[in-house]
Scaffold this active site. Structure first.
Site, PDB file in Angstrom:
ATOM      1  N   LYS A 276      23.366 104.919  28.459  1.00 33.41           N
ATOM      2  CA  LYS A 276      21.921 105.110  28.603  1.00 33.41           C
ATOM      3  C   LYS A 276      21.694 106.607  28.775  1.00 33.41           C
ATOM      4  O   LYS A 276      22.501 107.280  29.408  1.00 33.41           O
ATOM      5  CB  LYS A 276      21.395 104.393  29.841  1.00 33.41           C
ATOM      6  CG  LYS A 276      21.466 102.891  29.719  1.00 33.41           C
ATOM      7  CD  LYS A 276      20.843 102.248  30.955  1.00 33.41           C
ATOM      8  CE  LYS A 276      21.286 100.808  31.070  1.00 33.41           C
ATOM      9  NZ  LYS A 276      21.491 100.358  32.423  1.00 33.41           N
TER      10      LYS A 276
ATOM     11  N   ARG B 201      26.036 110.189  35.598  1.00 31.77           N
ATOM     12  CA  ARG B 201      26.163 109.259  36.706  1.00 31.77           C
ATOM     13  C   ARG B 201      27.639 108.878  36.814  1.00 31.77           C
ATOM     14  O   ARG B 201      28.231 108.405  35.849  1.00 31.77           O
ATOM     15  CB  ARG B 201      25.328 108.016  36.440  1.00 31.77           C
ATOM     16  CG  ARG B 201      25.533 106.983  37.521  1.00 31.77           C
ATOM     17  CD  ARG B 201      24.861 105.680  37.174  1.00 31.77           C
ATOM     18  NE  ARG B 201      25.082 104.745  38.262  1.00 31.77           N
ATOM     19  CZ  ARG B 201      25.217 103.432  38.088  1.00 31.77           C
ATOM     20  NH1 ARG B 201      25.170 102.908  36.884  1.00 31.77           N
ATOM     21  NH2 ARG B 201      25.394 102.655  39.135  1.00 31.77           N
TER      22      ARG B 201
ATOM     23  N   HIS C   5      17.070  98.041  47.956  1.00 25.71           N
ATOM     24  CA  HIS C   5      17.164  98.221  46.496  1.00 25.71           C
ATOM     25  C   HIS C   5      17.521  96.853  45.920  1.00 25.71           C
ATOM     26  O   HIS C   5      18.664  96.396  46.023  1.00 25.71           O
ATOM     27  CB  HIS C   5      18.233  99.270  46.173  1.00 25.71           C
ATOM     28  CG  HIS C   5      18.468  99.445  44.700  1.00 25.71           C
ATOM     29  ND1 HIS C   5      18.146 100.601  44.017  1.00 25.71           N
ATOM     30  CD2 HIS C   5      18.980  98.606  43.768  1.00 25.71           C
ATOM     31  CE1 HIS C   5      18.456 100.458  42.742  1.00 25.71           C
ATOM     32  NE2 HIS C   5      18.972  99.253  42.559  1.00 25.71           N
TER      33      HIS C   5
ATOM     34  N   ASP D 103      17.220  85.897  36.868  1.00 25.24           N
ATOM     35  CA  ASP D 103      15.975  86.659  36.746  1.00 25.24           C
ATOM     36  C   ASP D 103      14.941  86.077  37.706  1.00 25.24           C
ATOM     37  O   ASP D 103      14.584  84.901  37.619  1.00 25.24           O
ATOM     38  CB  ASP D 103      15.469  86.600  35.298  1.00 25.24           C
ATOM     39  CG  ASP D 103      14.364  87.617  35.067  1.00 25.24           C
ATOM     40  OD1 ASP D 103      13.427  87.691  35.903  1.00 25.24           O
ATOM     41  OD2 ASP D 103      14.426  88.349  34.066  1.00 25.24           O
ATOM     42  N   MET D 104      14.472  86.907  38.623  1.00 21.47           N
ATOM     43  CA  MET D 104      13.552  86.437  39.654  1.00 21.47           C
ATOM     44  C   MET D 104      12.268  85.864  39.061  1.00 21.47           C
ATOM     45  O   MET D 104      11.677  84.941  39.625  1.00 21.47           O
ATOM     46  CB  MET D 104      13.256  87.600  40.616  1.00 21.47           C
ATOM     47  CG  MET D 104      12.603  87.223  41.892  1.00 21.47           C
ATOM     48  SD  MET D 104      13.407  85.870  42.810  1.00 21.47           S
ATOM     49  CE  MET D 104      14.731  86.709  43.679  1.00 21.47           C
TER      50      MET D 104
ATOM     51  N   GLU E 193      16.431 106.812  39.219  1.00 23.64           N
ATOM     52  CA  GLU E 193      17.763 107.394  39.370  1.00 23.64           C
ATOM     53  C   GLU E 193      18.001 108.528  38.384  1.00 23.64           C
ATOM     54  O   GLU E 193      18.658 109.513  38.710  1.00 23.64           O
ATOM     55  CB  GLU E 193      18.829 106.298  39.193  1.00 23.64           C
ATOM     56  CG  GLU E 193      18.861 105.358  40.390  1.00 23.64           C
ATOM     57  CD  GLU E 193      19.592 104.052  40.136  1.00 23.64           C
ATOM     58  OE1 GLU E 193      19.001 103.178  39.464  1.00 23.64           O
ATOM     59  OE2 GLU E 193      20.729 103.908  40.588  1.00 23.64           O
TER      60      GLU E 193
HETATM   61  P1  ADP Z   1      19.607  96.671  37.360  1.00 23.81           P
HETATM   62  O1  ADP Z   1      20.289  96.323  38.644  1.00 23.81           O
HETATM   63  O2  ADP Z   1      20.202  95.993  36.167  1.00 23.81           O
HETATM   64  O3  ADP Z   1      19.304  98.146  37.187  1.00 23.81           O
HETATM   65  P2  ADP Z   1      16.717  96.318  37.684  1.00 23.81           P
HETATM   66  O4  ADP Z   1      16.485  97.158  38.892  1.00 23.81           O
HETATM   67  O5  ADP Z   1      16.107  96.719  36.402  1.00 23.81           O
HETATM   68  O6  ADP Z   1      18.233  95.945  37.501  1.00 23.81           O
HETATM   69  O7  ADP Z   1      16.198  94.855  38.048  1.00 23.81           O
HETATM   70  C1  ADP Z   1      16.333  93.794  37.139  1.00 23.81           C
HETATM   71  C2  ADP Z   1      15.814  92.519  37.793  1.00 23.81           C
HETATM   72  O8  ADP Z   1      14.479  92.732  38.252  1.00 23.81           O
HETATM   73  C3  ADP Z   1      15.702  91.347  36.841  1.00 23.81           C
HETATM   74  O9  ADP Z   1      16.910  90.633  36.780  1.00 23.81           O
HETATM   75  C4  ADP Z   1      14.614  90.506  37.478  1.00 23.81           C
HETATM   76  O10 ADP Z   1      15.201  89.604  38.404  1.00 23.81           O
HETATM   77  C5  ADP Z   1      13.804  91.489  38.277  1.00 23.81           C
HETATM   78  N1  ADP Z   1      12.445  91.694  37.732  1.00 23.81           N
HETATM   79  C6  ADP Z   1      12.065  92.558  36.771  1.00 23.81           C
HETATM   80  N2  ADP Z   1      10.725  92.452  36.554  1.00 23.81           N
HETATM   81  C7  ADP Z   1      10.279  91.521  37.419  1.00 23.81           C
HETATM   82  C8  ADP Z   1       8.988  90.945  37.682  1.00 23.81           C
HETATM   83  N3  ADP Z   1       7.910  91.326  37.027  1.00 23.81           N
HETATM   84  N4  ADP Z   1       8.914  89.998  38.646  1.00 23.81           N
HETATM   85  C9  ADP Z   1      10.006  89.596  39.317  1.00 23.81           C
HETATM   86  N5  ADP Z   1      11.235  90.092  39.121  1.00 23.81           N
HETATM   87  C10 ADP Z   1      11.371  91.028  38.171  1.00 23.81           C
END
Ligand code: ADP
Length: 414
Positions: free
Chosen positions: A30, A107, A224, A298-299, A400
């Site tokens: 990335k 990173r 986090h 996925d939340m 980050e």
């Molecule tokens: P990573 O640890 O891969 O960097 P992120 O900080 O991008 O992850 O978080 C990804 C997670 O955030 C997804 O798996 C999902 O659970 C959650 N997520 C992203 N958008 C939403 C949203 N609109 N509502 C609830 N949960 C969300």
């Protein structure tokens, strides 16, 4: 140091103000190119599935008139990936050969105890990152490959390592040591290092800003919550405890990781369930947490299922929240006085029900969430606690890449 000194001593110089940030994973890279005069993004992108037939590069120039471009087809290795990225940047007039590029910030996941700050990469630094491979077998080799490839492309340019562990090196021994035999621990560098440090550093500082205070004046609990998740207790700008340990497996319930378990579970899986060490590793890192509990990590999907009355999804959510509340309570006790509890990353920034459930019933600790403020969707750092609350509850988007760029730029201009 390649940046031109500001001879006028007034406005920033126009050359060497760009920083390329690289985050190299085992099969992905990335990247973001930032202009440090105003912290604007000039381009962002991603190469994924490196080494497969179906590699994909997605490149988005963010300069005027730039359009998102995508390439698919085999990209053999990191070298080929970075060359492809360099080509895309060059098409936008942002090539890596530009004299405006001041440095590349990498990173690096594991810096052990040695690296408590961003570091200009030398051969000695590379050797130390290499020595840490046994404690970060998935991450450090990919980071090393990314650095080597970038060095080959621009050997004259400063390359800076920004470590995920660095922010946590201020943890006292009482928090960082496991209560196991000291000789064995030291012989194998077994201790709690913590991760997501760049995010915790950025978010705790931005929280102080939101409160109108200096970081040295505030105590903050940072949550986090992304796919990986960690909590940190920050006293006066310095980390005093964090939930991840020797590896990112410890602590909170995550998307696919179990977080805390009795270590004897692993003996049991080996002796009774007949699983190999590698199988247990995969089980706890990839098939546990939310995905292990309910099949989804996925939340958004979990909340949707809960709304439809799905009991497995509800139990997974409750286990996730229970662990989170335990850490909030624990870090409250570690800090003694808390000025803010702050939510960040994908779940923390977006999932209002997680924030509401994590703080519910903690009024006696001075923690209250205002339902209306919590429901607001925004990209801005914001308070979600009512004015009267003793402790602020905040949502602060993490960044980050900006933090890596800032630290890299500060170092090459020091
Ligand atoms: P990573 O640890 O891969 O960097 P992120 O900080 O991008 O992850 O978080 C990804 C997670 O955030 C997804 O798996 C999902 O659970 C959650 N997520 C992203 N958008 C939403 C949203 N609109 N509502 C609830 N949960 C969300």
């Amino acid at each position: 140091m390649t940046s031109t000194p500001n001879r006028e001593g007034t406005a920033p110089v126009t050359s060497a103000q760009r920083i390329l940030v690289l985050n190299s994973g085992s099969s992905s890279v990335k990247y973001q190119l930032l202009d440090m005069r105003d912290h604007s993004r000039l381009a962002v992108g991603l190469v994924e599935r490196i080494g497969e037939q179906t590699s994909r590069l997605v490149h988005s120039p963010l300069t005027d008139g730039g359009e998102k471009r995508e390439r698919t087809g085999p990209i053999a290795d990191h070298e080929a990936a970075l060359k492809a990225v360099a080509e895309e940047l060059a098409r936008d007039g942002l090539g890596l050969d530009s004299p405006e590029l001041a440095a590349i910030g990498h990173r690096v996941v594991h810096g052990g105890l040695k690296f408590s700050a961003p570091t200009v990469i030398t051969e000695e630094v590379m050797a130390e990152i290499e020595r840490l491979v046994p404690v970060a077998p998935l991450h450090n080799p990919a980071n090393i490959t990314g650095i080597r490839t970038a060095q080959a492309l621009r050997p004259d340019l400063p390359q800076v390592a920004v470590f995920d562990t660095a922010f946590h090196t201020t943890m006292p021994e009482s928090a960082a040591r496991y209560a196991i035999d000291v000789e064995t621990a030291d012989a194998h560098r077994i201790r709690r290092y913590g991760f997501h440090g760049t995010s915790h550093a950025f978010v705790s500082r931005e929280t102080a800003k939101l409160l109108g205070k200096d970081p040295s004046e505030v105590n903050v609990i940072v949550l986090h919550l992304g796919n990986g998740a960690s909590a940190t207790a920050v006293r006066g700008g310095a980390c005093v405890d964090t939930s991840m340990g020797l590896t990112p497996l410890e602590g909170l319930v995550m998307g696919t990781r179990s977080g805390d378990i009795d270590p004897a579970v692993t003996f049991h899986l080996e002796r009774v369930a007949g699983m190999s060490t590698d199988e247990i590793d995969v089980l706890l890192n990839k098939k546990s947490g939310l995905v292990g509990l309910c099949g989804d990590n996925d939340m958004r999907e979990i909340r949707r299922r809960i709304d439809e009355g799905d009991q497995r999804a509800l139990l997974a959510f409750e286990i996730y929240i229970h662990r989170l509340r335990k850490y909030i309570g624990a870090y409250y006790a570690v800090l003694g006085r808390v000025d803010a509890v702050v939510f960040t990353a994908g779940v923390g920034e977006n999932a209002a029900p997680v924030r509401a459930a994590a703080i519910a019933g903690l009024e006696e600790l001075g923690l209250v969430v205002d339902a209306d403020l919590n429901a607001v969707r925004s990209d801005a750092a914001r308070l979600i606690s009512p004015e009267y609350a003793r402790v602020a509850v905040a949502v602060v988007p993490t960044d980050e890449e900006l933090e890596i760029a800032r630290q890299t730029y500060a170092l090459v201009n020091a």
